[in-house]
Write a protein that holds these residues in place. Structure first.
Motif, short mmCIF file in Angstrom:
data_model
loop_
_atom_site.label_atom_id
_atom_site.label_comp_id
_atom_site.label_asym_id
_atom_site.label_seq_id
_atom_site.Cartn_x
_atom_site.Cartn_y
_atom_site.Cartn_z
N GLY A 132 -38.53 23.53 20.72
CA GLY A 132 -38.90 23.14 19.34
C GLY A 132 -39.41 21.72 19.23
N ALA A 133 -39.92 21.45 18.28
CA ALA A 133 -40.41 20.02 18.08
C ALA A 133 -39.38 18.97 17.67
N GLY A 134 -38.23 19.34 17.33
CA GLY A 134 -37.13 18.50 17.16
C GLY A 134 -37.05 18.33 15.46
N THR A 135 -36.22 17.38 15.27
CA THR A 135 -36.27 16.53 14.03
C THR A 135 -36.30 15.21 14.16
N VAL A 136 -36.91 14.53 13.05
CA VAL A 136 -37.29 13.03 13.21
C VAL A 136 -36.63 12.26 11.97
N THR A 137 -35.88 11.20 12.22
CA THR A 137 -35.45 10.48 11.26
C THR A 137 -35.88 9.27 11.60
N ILE A 138 -36.06 8.24 10.17
CA ILE A 138 -36.62 7.08 10.62
C ILE A 138 -35.62 6.19 9.61
N ASP A 139 -34.91 5.33 10.20
CA ASP A 139 -33.78 4.36 9.64
C ASP A 139 -32.85 5.44 8.79
N GLY A 140 -32.58 6.33 9.47
CA GLY A 140 -31.27 7.36 9.03
C GLY A 140 -32.06 8.24 7.89
N VAL A 141 -33.34 8.32 7.53
CA VAL A 141 -33.97 9.13 6.67
C VAL A 141 -34.59 10.18 7.19
N ASP A 142 -34.40 11.34 6.83
CA ASP A 142 -35.17 12.72 7.65
C ASP A 142 -36.44 12.76 7.25
N PHE A 174 -50.18 -3.89 -0.29
CA PHE A 174 -50.38 -4.08 1.35
C PHE A 174 -51.45 -5.16 1.59
N THR A 175 -50.95 -6.34 2.28
CA THR A 175 -51.54 -7.40 2.56
C THR A 175 -51.65 -7.42 4.24
N PRO A 176 -52.47 -7.28 4.99
CA PRO A 176 -52.66 -7.46 6.33
C PRO A 176 -52.00 -8.93 6.66
N GLY A 177 -51.23 -8.91 7.88
CA GLY A 177 -50.86 -10.41 8.06
C GLY A 177 -49.57 -9.93 8.87
N CYS A 178 -48.83 -10.98 8.93
CA CYS A 178 -47.63 -11.13 9.85
C CYS A 178 -46.52 -10.17 9.20
N LEU A 179 -45.72 -9.53 10.27
CA LEU A 179 -44.82 -8.60 9.98
C LEU A 179 -43.46 -9.01 9.91
N ASP A 180 -42.80 -8.52 8.80
CA ASP A 180 -41.38 -8.95 8.54
C ASP A 180 -40.36 -8.17 9.45
N THR A 181 -38.99 -8.65 9.74
CA THR A 181 -38.17 -7.97 10.39
C THR A 181 -37.87 -6.53 9.97
N GLY A 182 -38.03 -6.34 8.36
CA GLY A 182 -37.82 -5.24 7.76
C GLY A 182 -39.06 -4.00 7.97
N ASP A 183 -39.94 -4.64 8.73
CA ASP A 183 -40.92 -3.75 9.03
C ASP A 183 -40.68 -2.82 9.88
N TYR A 184 -39.92 -3.22 11.07
CA TYR A 184 -39.44 -2.36 12.08
C TYR A 184 -38.62 -1.29 12.03
N HIS A 185 -38.67 -0.19 12.38
CA HIS A 185 -37.68 1.07 12.23
C HIS A 185 -37.05 1.43 13.33
N THR A 186 -35.98 2.12 13.24
CA THR A 186 -35.25 2.84 14.15
C THR A 186 -35.69 4.30 14.23
N ILE A 187 -36.61 4.96 15.18
CA ILE A 187 -37.04 6.28 15.14
C ILE A 187 -35.86 7.15 15.95
N ILE A 188 -35.37 8.37 15.29
CA ILE A 188 -34.55 8.95 16.17
C ILE A 188 -35.24 10.66 16.16
N LEU A 189 -35.59 10.94 17.48
CA LEU A 189 -36.20 12.44 17.80
C LEU A 189 -35.00 13.20 18.49
N THR A 190 -34.45 14.27 17.45
CA THR A 190 -33.59 15.10 18.08
C THR A 190 -34.02 16.50 18.49
#
Length: 174
Positions: free
Chosen positions: A14-24, A98-114
């Protein structure tokens, strides 16, 4: 290769399930992919026809997770465009700013593939500090398929541990 009593429990389906920052992320389509790019440097010693064991050095390792989302929500756009502003109320979601430029720490995510295994257990792949690093696509069609967003998240190293690869794989045995 030998088939053993452990073989069925080692199969992933199966393709599994994906969550990003705990959100399905909801319904997905196509193949969900965990992949990596790696550069291996090996010195060329005179008299050796190729690389020597234990003389190689990995100079770059970049893991990624690719997923195609069939459900379209404001949070999905926020994941696509780092720095995007999402405002929502009972009647609408407004994605703007949306303004291209420097990324903030909040722009990075935890992705979980189960991914499920044949024995009822799971394998869990976690990508840390993931950010969309490629152009995206929001595809529409008249073929009866829903619109879809393809996202490619690339893991990024922590400043405090710049040599620890930003992913983990856990095979749940119990």
């Amino acid at each position: 290769m030998t088939i053993s009593i452990n073989t069925p429990g080692r199969l992933l389906f199966g393709a599994g399930t994906v969550t990003i920052d705990g959100v399905d992320v909801g319904a997905t389509m196509g193949t969900t992919l965990f992949a990596w790019e790696m550069d291996l440097s090996q010195p060329r010693f005179h008299g050796a026809k190729g690389g020597l064991k234990a003389a190689g050095y990995i100079t770059r390792f970049v893991p990624r997770i690719e997923v195609t989302l069939a459900e379209i929500a404001g949070s999905h756009f926020a994941w696509m465009f780092p720095g995007l502003t999402l405002a929502s109320n009972a009647s609408s979601e407004v994605v703007s700013g949306f303004t291209p430029g420097c990324l903030d720490t909040g722009d990075y995510h935890t992705i979980i593939l189960t991914i499920p295994r044949c024995n009822g257990k799971t394998t869990v792949i976690t990508l840390r500090n993931g950010v969309v690093t490629s152009g995206g696509e929001l595809s529409f069609n008249d073929e009866g398929e829903p619109a879809a967003i393809k996202l490619v998240f690339t893991g990024n190293y922590e400043p405090a541990t710049p040599t620890l690869a930003p992913f983990s794989i856990v095979n749940n045995l119990l």
